[in-house]
Every structure is written in C-alpha cells, then in structure tokens.
Design a protein around this motif. Structure first.
Motif, PDB file in Angstrom:
ATOM      1  N   VAL A   1       0.836  -1.204   0.000  1.00 15.15           N
ATOM      2  CA  VAL A   1       0.000   0.000   0.000  1.00 15.15           C
ATOM      3  C   VAL A   1       0.870   1.254   0.000  1.00 15.15           C
ATOM      4  N   GLU A   2       1.935   1.238   0.821  1.00 15.48           N
ATOM      5  CA  GLU A   2       2.807   2.416   0.900  1.00 15.48           C
ATOM      6  C   GLU A   2       3.506   2.703  -0.429  1.00 15.48           C
ATOM      7  N   LYS A   3       3.768   1.669  -1.198  1.00 15.66           N
ATOM      8  CA  LYS A   3       4.374   1.863  -2.524  1.00 15.66           C
ATOM      9  C   LYS A   3       3.456   2.706  -3.397  1.00 15.66           C
ATOM     10  N   ARG A   4       2.173   2.585  -3.155  1.00 10.07           N
ATOM     11  CA  ARG A   4       1.189   3.287  -3.977  1.00 10.07           C
ATOM     12  C   ARG A   4       0.819   4.680  -3.442  1.00 10.07           C
ATOM     13  N   ILE A   5       0.819   4.828  -2.101  1.00  9.60           N
ATOM     14  CA  ILE A   5       0.319   6.110  -1.551  1.00  9.60           C
ATOM     15  C   ILE A   5       1.267   6.784  -0.561  1.00  9.60           C
ATOM     16  N   GLY A   6       2.386   6.162  -0.267  1.00  4.97           N
ATOM     17  CA  GLY A   6       3.308   6.727   0.715  1.00  4.97           C
ATOM     18  C   GLY A   6       3.026   6.165   2.110  1.00  4.97           C
ATOM     19  N   THR A   7       3.735   6.676   3.084  1.00  9.05           N
ATOM     20  CA  THR A   7       3.641   6.197   4.465  1.00  9.05           C
ATOM     21  C   THR A   7       2.205   6.230   4.979  1.00  9.05           C
TER      22      THR A   7
END
Length: 103
Positions: free
Chosen positions: A94-100
């Motif tokens: 998920v973080e790869k897509r939207i950040g931390t």
C-alpha cells in the motif's frame, strides 16, 4: 507459510477505561516473540501456523477469564502457504502506492 490475525479481546464488565486489562494481553503477545502490531482497535499478530495464533487466543482468553465475568473477542485470519512476513509486505504494498500510512 505465513498467517496473520487481527485480534481483539477485552472485558465488557469493567467500564469505559479498560487499558489496564488490555495491556495484560498485549504484554503476553509481546512475550511470545511473534511479530505483532498494536492498534487502538486490535492487534495484528503474525505466525508460521494457525495453531500458534490459536494458542495466543486461548492464552488471552485465560488472562481475561481471570479478571472478567464477561469477555468480548473478535478475530480474523489470513493464511498463505506461499508467503511470510505478511505484516510488512502488505503494508509495503500500500505504501508503494500512496506513501507512508502509519505516522
């Protein structure tokens, strides 16, 4: 193989402030050495087998049973024979897509 479980257990006969009781279960989870992530609404725990996670649930029930006459418990699991380290990998996806996501 990896299994993750989202798990919450707490007494419903101890009023609005139950951190004292929940902390006993979280301390037990911490002492198991399993990977876990605590949140205000439950704890995510990761293990190699469903049996390991069910033992955590059983132990948590015994902890609550000794202090409460009425216990609420909810859990759900994701078991994947082809993956491990799922708490980190699912979060990273998920973080790869939207950040931390956790600050």
């Amino acid at each position: 193989m990896g299994v993750i479980m989202n798990f919450a257990i707490f007494p419903i006969d101890k009023g609005d402030h139950i951190g004292e009781y929940v902390s006993k279960v979280v301390q037990h989870i911490k002492e198991t050495g399993l990977t876990y992530q605590f949140s205000p609404m439950g704890t995510i725990i990761e293990a190699e087998t469903v049996t390991e996670l069910l033992k955590v649930v059983d132990d948590a029930y015994k902890i609550m049973d000794s202090i409460s006459d009425r216990i609420y418990c909810v859990m759900n699991m994701d078991s994947n024979k082809n993956k491990s380290n799922m708490i980190k990998s699912k979060t990273a996806s998920v973080e790869k897509r939207i950040g931390t996501v956790n600050k």
